[in-house]
Design an enzyme around this catalytic site. Structure first.
Site, mmCIF file in Angstrom:
data_model
loop_
_atom_site.group_PDB
_atom_site.id
_atom_site.type_symbol
_atom_site.label_atom_id
_atom_site.label_comp_id
_atom_site.label_asym_id
_atom_site.label_seq_id
_atom_site.Cartn_x
_atom_site.Cartn_y
_atom_site.Cartn_z
ATOM 1 N N GLU A 130 0.840 -1.196 0.000
ATOM 2 C CA GLU A 130 0.000 0.000 0.000
ATOM 3 C C GLU A 130 0.877 1.249 0.000
ATOM 4 O O GLU A 130 1.999 1.229 0.516
ATOM 5 C CB GLU A 130 -0.902 -0.026 1.254
ATOM 6 C CG GLU A 130 -1.744 1.228 1.413
ATOM 7 C CD GLU A 130 -2.842 1.112 2.468
ATOM 8 O OE1 GLU A 130 -2.819 0.166 3.276
ATOM 9 O OE2 GLU A 130 -3.733 1.990 2.459
ATOM 10 N N ASN A 158 -6.715 1.535 2.899
ATOM 11 C CA ASN A 158 -7.384 2.826 2.985
ATOM 12 C C ASN A 158 -7.000 3.738 1.821
ATOM 13 O O ASN A 158 -7.813 4.524 1.337
ATOM 14 C CB ASN A 158 -7.023 3.518 4.310
ATOM 15 C CG ASN A 158 -7.487 2.733 5.520
ATOM 16 O OD1 ASN A 158 -8.210 1.748 5.398
ATOM 17 N ND2 ASN A 158 -7.072 3.156 6.706
ATOM 18 N N ASN A 204 -12.697 -0.891 -0.065
ATOM 19 C CA ASN A 204 -11.904 -1.349 1.080
ATOM 20 C C ASN A 204 -12.525 -0.847 2.369
ATOM 21 O O ASN A 204 -12.774 0.368 2.507
ATOM 22 C CB ASN A 204 -10.472 -0.814 0.988
ATOM 23 C CG ASN A 204 -9.632 -1.191 2.209
ATOM 24 O OD1 ASN A 204 -9.260 -2.344 2.392
ATOM 25 N ND2 ASN A 204 -9.353 -0.216 3.064
ATOM 26 N N GLU A 205 -12.811 -1.721 3.300
ATOM 27 C CA GLU A 205 -13.276 -1.368 4.661
ATOM 28 C C GLU A 205 -14.262 -0.203 4.697
ATOM 29 O O GLU A 205 -14.210 0.637 5.607
ATOM 30 C CB GLU A 205 -12.066 -1.050 5.558
ATOM 31 C CG GLU A 205 -11.196 -2.242 5.850
ATOM 32 C CD GLU A 205 -10.108 -1.986 6.914
ATOM 33 O OE1 GLU A 205 -9.927 -0.828 7.346
ATOM 34 O OE2 GLU A 205 -9.439 -2.958 7.297
ATOM 35 N N GLU A 244 -6.406 -9.049 4.578
ATOM 36 C CA GLU A 244 -5.495 -8.286 5.443
ATOM 37 C C GLU A 244 -5.416 -9.021 6.768
ATOM 38 O O GLU A 244 -6.442 -9.241 7.423
ATOM 39 C CB GLU A 244 -5.991 -6.855 5.699
ATOM 40 C CG GLU A 244 -5.802 -5.926 4.518
ATOM 41 C CD GLU A 244 -6.117 -4.455 4.844
ATOM 42 O OE1 GLU A 244 -5.895 -4.024 6.001
ATOM 43 O OE2 GLU A 244 -6.592 -3.759 3.942
#
Ligand code: AHR
Ligand code: AHR
Length: 497
Positions: free
Chosen positions: A25, A70, A170-171, A277
């Protein structure tokens, strides 16, 4: 302490090689200064750190997730293509610092090719749109005479990249995420993204955002289950306490089983779990780092205790291989990294060595394996402000997994003695398999569970190996130790998978 292991010569399933995947990332020094370091004397002509590249090759990274995390939720892929000097410098407002965009889609794909990994792209559901996702897919995978496919060719890549794995968001269940939304909102966006992306390229596989929350996960599965191939789950655990850290692997097992039962209850059996993750993370608080330094680095030092958590995770993933199709350690280099770099040196943490032992010395066929061992009860509550507390009644002090590698006709028994202080006398029953006379034993341990590798002593915790006679039926595993015992076979095994 005593334990018993009975290995059955029967194949009970296959283990996806994708469970040994990784994740990079745009966070701290993961990419710039880790994977990609144009100014380093250790970089090749593409800017890739050669030492890191070689280390990742050794553990045969099967799938690599990028660009976040993120960060993905605020990423516009078009900023990262074309001549590097013309790419915009932008503020990385997710993790701090300046994003030069010098590492973009073409660099990522080249990196994956060089390490032999399948690329896994996460499209933005934060500031990104459906249009952008479809354009990215066209840029990567299509051969049509259209704008984005032509763009790829103009930039020197005539052949489509054929990226198979695409994550949608993502999340987004979390308030920290750009694009945070409700389960219903997400499920409908996901359905549309997946439907139109698959219309453009039916060969792709879609990974949906799961939240480790039954309500969220059920909404996603019921509303969009038919158009997805994976549902994700993220887990970070660990603390300064040894047992809290290693026991967390068994809490993860419970969470994975719960998600598997939700998939089953919605009759979406084609959906696999992407455990995309996972790691130990408890020392560096991103909010504090951002306040103090303006940039988040998350450079957690890892020790043997964290490596034994990782070993526990792989034993669990072997057991759950019918439902878990992929897993990605978060992350590969520097930021929560299993590899650490300095300008002119690299250190492999004990977690890296667990990947080495499992990837290179266990098989992809699961065998019947019964384990009898003592257990303990635990209440854990320490991960960054207690966000990850759990309680378990029965956590094993010893665990094992038996696998088979058909290409070498080798059986492999991975065993962990999680007991911090006592050795474990393990009675192993190989009577159901045509075991040879001598095996090869790989061991990862250290005198202290808090031992780790650093730039001054990079080889404090490394695997060692020796030949062992298989005529004995009892083995003594030292405390806090991972063993992988390779057993050459002198005949064939039953069962078909
Ligand atoms: O791996 C670090 C961060 O943890 C990722 O960006 C995010 O998805 C998770 O919260
Ligand atoms: O657990 C999720 C993490 O918590 C986010 O990635 C981080 O930004 C937040 O503090």
């Amino acid at each position: 302490m005593n334990a018993h292991v009975k290995v059955w010569g029967v194949k009970t399933g296959t283990i996806s090689p994708l469970i040994y995947g990784h994740f990079i990332e745009h966070l701290g020094r993961c990419i710039y200064g880790g994977v990609f370091d144009e100014d380093s004397p250790l970089a090749d002509s593409s800017g890739f750190r050669k030492d890191v590249l070689e280390a990742v090759r050794r553990i045969k990274c099967p799938v690599l997730r990028w660009p976040g995390g993120n960060f993905a939720s605020a990423y516009h892929w078009e900023d990262g293509i074309g001549p590097r000097e013309r790419r915009p410098k932008l503020i990385n407002y997710v993790w701090g610092g300046i994003e030069t965009n010098r590492f973009g889609t073409d660099e990522f794909i080249e990196y994956c090719r060089r390490i032999g990994a399948e690329p896994y792209l996460a499209v933005s559901l934060g500031t990104g749109t459906l249009d952008e996702a479809l354009h990215w897919l066209e840029y990567c995978n299509l051969d049509t005479p259209t704008k984005y496919a032509e763009m790829r060719k103009t930039f020197g890549h005539p052949e489509p990249y054929r990226v198979k794995y695409w994550g949608v968001g993502n999340e987004v269940y979390g308030p920290w995420q750009v694009g945070h939304c409700s389960a219903r909102e997400y499920a409908e966006k996901l359905r549309q993204f997946a439907m139109f992306m698959k219309a453009l390229d039916p060969s792709i596989q879609i990974i949906a955002v799961g939240a480790d929350d039954p309500e969220w996960d059920l909404t996603v599965l019921k509303h969009a289950g038919k158009v997805i191939d994976f549902i994700s789950i993220h887990q970070y655990h660990g603390s300064e306490d040894y047992y809290e850290t290693v026991a967390a692997a068994y809490y993860v097992e419970e969470r994975l089983k719960l998600l598997a039962s939700l998939i089953k209850s919605t009759r979406m059996d084609h959906v696999k779990i992407a455990f995309d993750e996972w790691n130990v993370w408890y020392q560096v608080d991103p909010e504090e780092e951002a306040r103090e330094k303006g940039i988040v680095y998350l450079e957690e030092p890892y020790t043997l205790k964290d490596a034994l958590f990782a070993a526990g995770i792989f034993l669990v993933l072997h057991r759950l291989s019918d439902v878990v199709g992929m897993a990605n350690l978060a992350q590969m280099v520097n930021a929560l990294g299993m590899i650490k770099t300095q300008k002119d040196a690299m250190v492999l943490t004990p977690i890296y060595h667990v990947f080495d032992l499992f990837v290179n010395h266990t098989g992809t066929v699961r065998l019947g394996c019964e384990v009898l061992a003592d257990s303990y009860a635990i209440r854990a509550k320490s991960f960054l402000k207690g966000r990850s507390s759990f309680a378990l009644e029965r956590v094993p002090y010893f665990d094992a997994s038996a696998t088979y590698d058909p290409s070498r006709n080798v059986l492999s028994l991975a065993m962990v003695n999680f007991h911090r202080d006592e050795p474990c006398e393990v009675a192993v029953d190989f009577s159901d398999v045509p075991a040879g006379k001598e095996g090869q034993l790989f061991e990862l341990t250290a005198p202290d569970v808090l031992a780790g590798n650093d730039f001054a002593s990079p080889n404090r915790v490394v695997p060692v190996s020796r030949a062992v006679a298989l005529s004995e039926s009892s083995y003594s595993l030292p405390p806090h130790t991972l063993w992988v015992l390779e057993v050459p076979l002198e005949g064939t095994l039953g069962g078909t998978v």
